[in-house]
Design a protein around this motif. Structure first.
Motif, PDB file in Angstrom:
ATOM      1  N   MET A 134       0.850  -1.194   0.000  1.00 18.17           N
ATOM      2  CA  MET A 134       0.000   0.000   0.000  1.00 18.17           C
ATOM      3  C   MET A 134       0.879   1.234   0.000  1.00 18.17           C
ATOM      4  O   MET A 134       1.844   1.324   0.746  1.00 18.17           O
ATOM      5  CB  MET A 134      -0.888  -0.022   1.241  1.00 18.17           C
ATOM      6  CG  MET A 134      -1.892   1.081   1.310  1.00 18.17           C
ATOM      7  SD  MET A 134      -3.191   0.904   0.067  1.00 18.17           S
ATOM      8  CE  MET A 134      -4.095  -0.470   0.710  1.00 18.17           C
ATOM      9  N   SER A 135       0.568   2.184  -0.807  1.00 14.81           N
ATOM     10  CA  SER A 135       1.425   3.365  -0.943  1.00 14.81           C
ATOM     11  C   SER A 135       1.344   4.236   0.309  1.00 14.81           C
ATOM     12  O   SER A 135       0.391   4.184   1.076  1.00 14.81           O
ATOM     13  CB  SER A 135       1.004   4.168  -2.163  1.00 14.81           C
ATOM     14  OG  SER A 135      -0.200   4.843  -1.894  1.00 14.81           O
ATOM     15  N   SER A 136       2.379   5.103   0.470  1.00 13.43           N
ATOM     16  CA  SER A 136       2.426   5.995   1.627  1.00 13.43           C
ATOM     17  C   SER A 136       1.325   7.052   1.549  1.00 13.43           C
ATOM     18  O   SER A 136       1.004   7.692   2.539  1.00 13.43           O
ATOM     19  CB  SER A 136       3.790   6.670   1.700  1.00 13.43           C
ATOM     20  OG  SER A 136       4.036   7.390   0.509  1.00 13.43           O
ATOM     21  N   ARG A 137       0.734   7.257   0.346  1.00 11.25           N
ATOM     22  CA  ARG A 137      -0.360   8.233   0.189  1.00 11.25           C
ATOM     23  C   ARG A 137      -1.525   7.896   1.129  1.00 11.25           C
ATOM     24  O   ARG A 137      -2.156   8.783   1.712  1.00 11.25           O
ATOM     25  CB  ARG A 137      -0.873   8.238  -1.259  1.00 11.25           C
ATOM     26  CG  ARG A 137       0.058   8.910  -2.247  1.00 11.25           C
ATOM     27  CD  ARG A 137      -0.670   9.112  -3.571  1.00 11.25           C
ATOM     28  NE  ARG A 137       0.219   9.591  -4.611  1.00 11.25           N
ATOM     29  CZ  ARG A 137       0.904   8.798  -5.417  1.00 11.25           C
ATOM     30  NH1 ARG A 137       0.809   7.502  -5.304  1.00 11.25           N
ATOM     31  NH2 ARG A 137       1.696   9.298  -6.347  1.00 11.25           N
ATOM     32  N   ILE A 138      -1.822   6.602   1.248  1.00  8.97           N
ATOM     33  CA  ILE A 138      -2.928   6.174   2.115  1.00  8.97           C
ATOM     34  C   ILE A 138      -2.612   6.502   3.566  1.00  8.97           C
ATOM     35  O   ILE A 138      -3.467   7.007   4.313  1.00  8.97           O
ATOM     36  CB  ILE A 138      -3.185   4.656   1.948  1.00  8.97           C
ATOM     37  CG1 ILE A 138      -3.775   4.374   0.567  1.00  8.97           C
ATOM     38  CG2 ILE A 138      -4.097   4.117   3.031  1.00  8.97           C
ATOM     39  CD1 ILE A 138      -5.134   4.985   0.341  1.00  8.97           C
ATOM     40  N   GLY A 139      -1.373   6.231   3.981  1.00  8.96           N
ATOM     41  CA  GLY A 139      -0.956   6.545   5.356  1.00  8.96           C
ATOM     42  C   GLY A 139      -1.077   8.028   5.641  1.00  8.96           C
ATOM     43  O   GLY A 139      -1.612   8.440   6.685  1.00  8.96           O
ATOM     44  N   GLU A 140      -0.579   8.839   4.703  1.00  9.51           N
ATOM     45  CA  GLU A 140      -0.647  10.302   4.873  1.00  9.51           C
ATOM     46  C   GLU A 140      -2.102  10.767   4.932  1.00  9.51           C
ATOM     47  O   GLU A 140      -2.460  11.648   5.730  1.00  9.51           O
ATOM     48  CB  GLU A 140       0.065  10.986   3.699  1.00  9.51           C
ATOM     49  CG  GLU A 140       1.573  10.791   3.718  1.00  9.51           C
ATOM     50  CD  GLU A 140       2.224  11.180   2.399  1.00  9.51           C
ATOM     51  OE1 GLU A 140       1.505  11.690   1.508  1.00  9.51           O
ATOM     52  OE2 GLU A 140       3.439  10.952   2.258  1.00  9.51           O
ATOM     53  N   LEU A 141      -2.956  10.176   4.096  1.00  7.83           N
ATOM     54  CA  LEU A 141      -4.374  10.537   4.069  1.00  7.83           C
ATOM     55  C   LEU A 141      -5.042  10.234   5.410  1.00  7.83           C
ATOM     56  O   LEU A 141      -5.773  11.078   5.958  1.00  7.83           O
ATOM     57  CB  LEU A 141      -5.083   9.768   2.944  1.00  7.83           C
ATOM     58  CG  LEU A 141      -6.599   9.942   2.835  1.00  7.83           C
ATOM     59  CD1 LEU A 141      -6.947  11.359   2.405  1.00  7.83           C
ATOM     60  CD2 LEU A 141      -7.198   8.932   1.855  1.00  7.83           C
ATOM     61  N   LEU A 142      -4.777   9.034   5.950  1.00  9.03           N
ATOM     62  CA  LEU A 142      -5.413   8.631   7.218  1.00  9.03           C
ATOM     63  C   LEU A 142      -4.941   9.500   8.376  1.00  9.03           C
ATOM     64  O   LEU A 142      -5.721   9.803   9.292  1.00  9.03           O
ATOM     65  CB  LEU A 142      -5.119   7.154   7.502  1.00  9.03           C
ATOM     66  CG  LEU A 142      -5.739   6.151   6.514  1.00  9.03           C
ATOM     67  CD1 LEU A 142      -5.269   4.729   6.815  1.00  9.03           C
ATOM     68  CD2 LEU A 142      -7.252   6.217   6.539  1.00  9.03           C
ATOM     69  N   VAL A 143      -3.671   9.928   8.354  1.00  7.76           N
ATOM     70  CA  VAL A 143      -3.156  10.820   9.407  1.00  7.76           C
ATOM     71  C   VAL A 143      -3.786  12.208   9.246  1.00  7.76           C
ATOM     72  O   VAL A 143      -4.223  12.828  10.218  1.00  7.76           O
ATOM     73  CB  VAL A 143      -1.605  10.897   9.346  1.00  7.76           C
ATOM     74  CG1 VAL A 143      -1.089  12.001  10.273  1.00  7.76           C
ATOM     75  CG2 VAL A 143      -0.992   9.559   9.736  1.00  7.76           C
ATOM     76  N   ARG A 144      -3.838  12.683   7.987  1.00  6.16           N
ATOM     77  CA  ARG A 144      -4.372  14.030   7.719  1.00  6.16           C
ATOM     78  C   ARG A 144      -5.842  14.138   8.133  1.00  6.16           C
ATOM     79  O   ARG A 144      -6.287  15.174   8.631  1.00  6.16           O
ATOM     80  CB  ARG A 144      -4.212  14.346   6.232  1.00  6.16           C
ATOM     81  CG  ARG A 144      -4.674  15.751   5.837  1.00  6.16           C
ATOM     82  CD  ARG A 144      -4.092  16.168   4.490  1.00  6.16           C
ATOM     83  NE  ARG A 144      -4.295  15.165   3.459  1.00  6.16           N
ATOM     84  CZ  ARG A 144      -5.420  15.032   2.759  1.00  6.16           C
ATOM     85  NH1 ARG A 144      -6.445  15.816   2.994  1.00  6.16           N
ATOM     86  NH2 ARG A 144      -5.502  14.110   1.811  1.00  6.16           N
ATOM     87  N   LEU A 145      -6.603  13.043   7.936  1.00  2.00           N
ATOM     88  CA  LEU A 145      -8.028  13.068   8.282  1.00  2.00           C
ATOM     89  C   LEU A 145      -8.280  12.760   9.766  1.00  2.00           C
ATOM     90  O   LEU A 145      -9.422  12.770  10.222  1.00  2.00           O
ATOM     91  CB  LEU A 145      -8.795  12.061   7.421  1.00  2.00           C
ATOM     92  CG  LEU A 145      -8.830  12.364   5.917  1.00  2.00           C
ATOM     93  CD1 LEU A 145      -9.499  11.223   5.167  1.00  2.00           C
ATOM     94  CD2 LEU A 145      -9.567  13.679   5.642  1.00  2.00           C
ATOM     95  N   GLY A 146      -7.187  12.424  10.500  1.00  2.00           N
ATOM     96  CA  GLY A 146      -7.311  12.196  11.940  1.00  2.00           C
ATOM     97  C   GLY A 146      -7.695  10.775  12.333  1.00  2.00           C
ATOM     98  O   GLY A 146      -8.009  10.514  13.498  1.00  2.00           O
ATOM     99  N   TYR A 147      -7.661   9.847  11.373  1.00  3.47           N
ATOM    100  CA  TYR A 147      -8.011   8.455  11.706  1.00  3.47           C
ATOM    101  C   TYR A 147      -6.830   7.718  12.349  1.00  3.47           C
ATOM    102  O   TYR A 147      -7.026   6.749  13.070  1.00  3.47           O
ATOM    103  CB  TYR A 147      -8.458   7.709  10.441  1.00  3.47           C
ATOM    104  CG  TYR A 147      -9.798   8.179   9.927  1.00  3.47           C
ATOM    105  CD1 TYR A 147     -10.976   7.795  10.558  1.00  3.47           C
ATOM    106  CD2 TYR A 147      -9.885   9.025   8.823  1.00  3.47           C
ATOM    107  CE1 TYR A 147     -12.211   8.233  10.087  1.00  3.47           C
ATOM    108  CE2 TYR A 147     -11.103   9.479   8.354  1.00  3.47           C
ATOM    109  CZ  TYR A 147     -12.263   9.083   8.998  1.00  3.47           C
ATOM    110  OH  TYR A 147     -13.491   9.527   8.540  1.00  3.47           O
TER     111      TYR A 147
END
Length: 566
Positions: free
Chosen positions: A1-14
């Motif tokens: 899974m790309s780091s984009r997903i990780g960054e997205l989940l952190v940015r959205l607060g999940y």
């Protein structure tokens, strides 16, 4: 899974930054995608991830249980790519292919699929659990090692011990019964059958563990299971072959019989050898349905076939087939025996091991450890009123002496030797201590053989080569100027190798009166070869060049399996 997903989940607060780092560590340890690590750690559920991705990327969530996919659509995306990128084809409409994905941010995957298929891609969302089941269903019959490996837990099934340490046999037996180990071993064996492998190599090294298949005479690496599984996998195979799993210091040999879904039976000859970092296992696949006993289909040209048939139909004398291991010697001998197998003759064979059961022929398995070697079996055969005898291999003077004496006393003897070509077989027998007059008077014919790979019909293309390079490998300058040479570029049909199947090259040297004189006068192998060529013997190289002219094999294969006649 790309780091984009990780960054997205952190940015959205999940996820917090610490949780993301923890999930990435879990991902590396387990060799899975980041979403799998997040779900397995209990940070988010699959449904939550789907809803997040759907909102952020504006994509539709699909239920894969509702889809029936056309086989032609499935064939557009290789299974390895589907597993690697966690996606599956769903449908094809005009120039657009719909695919279900777990990670919609994986631009690399989308580019790969677009490049391979040539279609525009429409992305739909699905859960990892549903996708895995769907992929298994779509590619049923194909082995996905990545999918199987995901069933293994992070903890080792069996602790890797030093060579001198003792393993807990009970723990080992328990580990071999674990479903993932059983599933993986079964997958390796069935995949070997499907890919047409002749041998499966399971090899442990200091820091790695690998599985290789020998396909069309060449080894290919298939997978690298985790090193922690080496004892469990080896022991599982030993249990299947009814070997002693507690004995890890001595070589062991056994046999596995598998019954396939189509009721086809498959034999595996198992050899276990203690190596520096564990036991290496080699399985030889013996498929009786693929045994070619019609010598007209083996690869002899018309003259060679006439010479071979004339030699085996004589009432006595020796027929010797030579070549390295895996060159098809056994198949040639079995085809000769099938031709000779009549109710009016008594045929006995001594083999190590007996590879195929032949009805109507008395086959004996050699056991050196109890004194039943080739020589002992031969002596017993001569007391059993034989007409035709096959000896698996002439390895020493004792076996050679008895075989030659049997051939001179009214018996037809078929056997094999390990030599480079037909003429050097004479010198090999002389070096064993056999007298020249016995060699000259006993041998009917010597046949040397090799197996060359056929160019795959699915990706066969014209290859531009200079006439000079063709002259260098043995063609005449006239032939070299007009010859069209082919090669395989690699396709799905041949798994990217450019080759599919094999053809036999033969060198048949009948023992003529002139050649007998050469043997009696102590001529060298080179002198015997020159005399045989003058009498019309077609060498292995010239047999290979014939197939090159016909476009059946490639220059690389001819050079790989034969040597120059000069």
């Amino acid at each position: 899974m790309s780091s984009r997903i990780g960054e997205l989940l952190v940015r959205l607060g999940y996820l917090s930054t610490d949780q993301l780092q923890e999930a990435e560590q879990t991902q590396q340890q387990m060799g899975c995608h980041l979403s799998s690590a997040v779900v397995k750690m209990g940070l988010l559920s699959e449904q939550q991830l789907l809803e997040i991705f759907s909102q952020q990327y504006g994509l539709t969530i699909v239920n894969l249980e509702e889809y029936q996919v056309d086989h032609e659509v499935v064939s557009l995306i290789p299974q390895q790519l589907a597993v690697k990128h966690q996606l599956a084809p769903i449908e094809l409409a005009e120039n657009t292919m719909s695919i279900a994905m777990v990670d919609p941010s994986n631009i690399l995957a989308l580019n790969d699929i677009k490049f391979i298929t040539g279609y525009d891609i429409q992305v739909l969302l699905t859960s990892e659990t549903q996708l895995r089941t769907f992929i298994d269903k779509l590619y049923e019959g194909n082995v996905s090692y990545d999918t199987i490996m995901e069933d293994f837990s992070e903890e080792p099934d069996v602790e890797v011990m030093g060579t001198d340490d003792e393993l807990d046999v009970n723990a080992l037996e328990k580990a071999t019964e674990d479903a993932p180990v059983v599933k993986l071993v079964n997958a390796i064996l069935t995949d070997g059958i499907k890919k047409g492998a002749s041998d499966i190599h399971i090899e442990p090294y200091e820091k790695s563990f690998r599985v290789r298949f020998r396909i069309d005479g060449v080894l290919y690496e298939i997978m690298k299971p985790p090193l922690k599984l080496k004892n469990a996998i080896t022991s599982r195979i030993k249990i299947m072959a009814e070997l002693d799993i507690a004995e890890r210091r001595l070589p062991q040999d056994g046999r596995i019989k598998l019954k396939m879904k189509n009721r086809k039976e498959m034999d595996f000859r198992v050899s276990v050898l203690p190596s520096l970092f564990g036991e290496k296992v080699v399985l030889r696949l013996l498929d009786k349905s693929n045994l070619q006993t019609d010598m007209r289909k083996l690869g002899f040209n018309e003259r060679q076939l006439d010479l071979f048939q004339a030699a085996i139909t004589k009432p006595y004398g020796m027929v010797l087939v030579t070549g390295p291991t895996g060159s098809g010697k056994t198949t040639s001998l079995y085809s000769a025996l099938a031709e000779l197998n009549k109710t009016v003759v008594n045929i006995s064979t001594a083999e190590d091991p007996v590879e195929f059961n032949l009805p109507g022929i008395n086959q004996v398995q050699v056991h050196d450890d109890i004194g039943l070697n080739f020589a002992a079996a031969l002596r017993s055969f001569l007391r059993q009123d034989p007409d035709i005898i096959m000896v698996g291999e002439v390895r020493d003077y004792e076996t050679a002496e008895i075989a030659i004496k049997a051939s001179l006393t009214g018996h037809l003897v078929l056997s094999t030797l390990h030599t480079n070509d037909a003429p050097s077989t004479v010198n090999r027998l002389l070096n064993m201590g056999v007298e020249p007059f016995l060699v000259a008077s006993s041998i009917n014919i010597i046949v040397a053989q090799r197996l060359a790979r056929r160019i795959c019909d699915g990706c066969k293309e014209l290859l531009h080569v200079t006439p000079e390079s063709l002259v260098d490998i043995g063609l005449s300058s006239v032939e070299a100027k007009s010859l069209q040479v082919y090669h395989g570029t690699g396709c799905k049909k041949c798994s990217g190798t450019g080759y599919r199947g094999r053809i036999a090259l033969y060198e048949c040297m009948p023992m003529t009166e002139e050649l007998k004189e050469y043997v009696l006068n102590g001529a060298s192998a080179i002198e015997i070869k020159k005399a045989a060529i003058q009498q019309g013997m077609k060498t292995l190289r010239s047999s290979g060049l014939d197939y090159l002219k016909e476009g059946i094999t490639s220059i690389e294969e001819v050079l790989r399996v034969t040597v120059s006649d000069n």
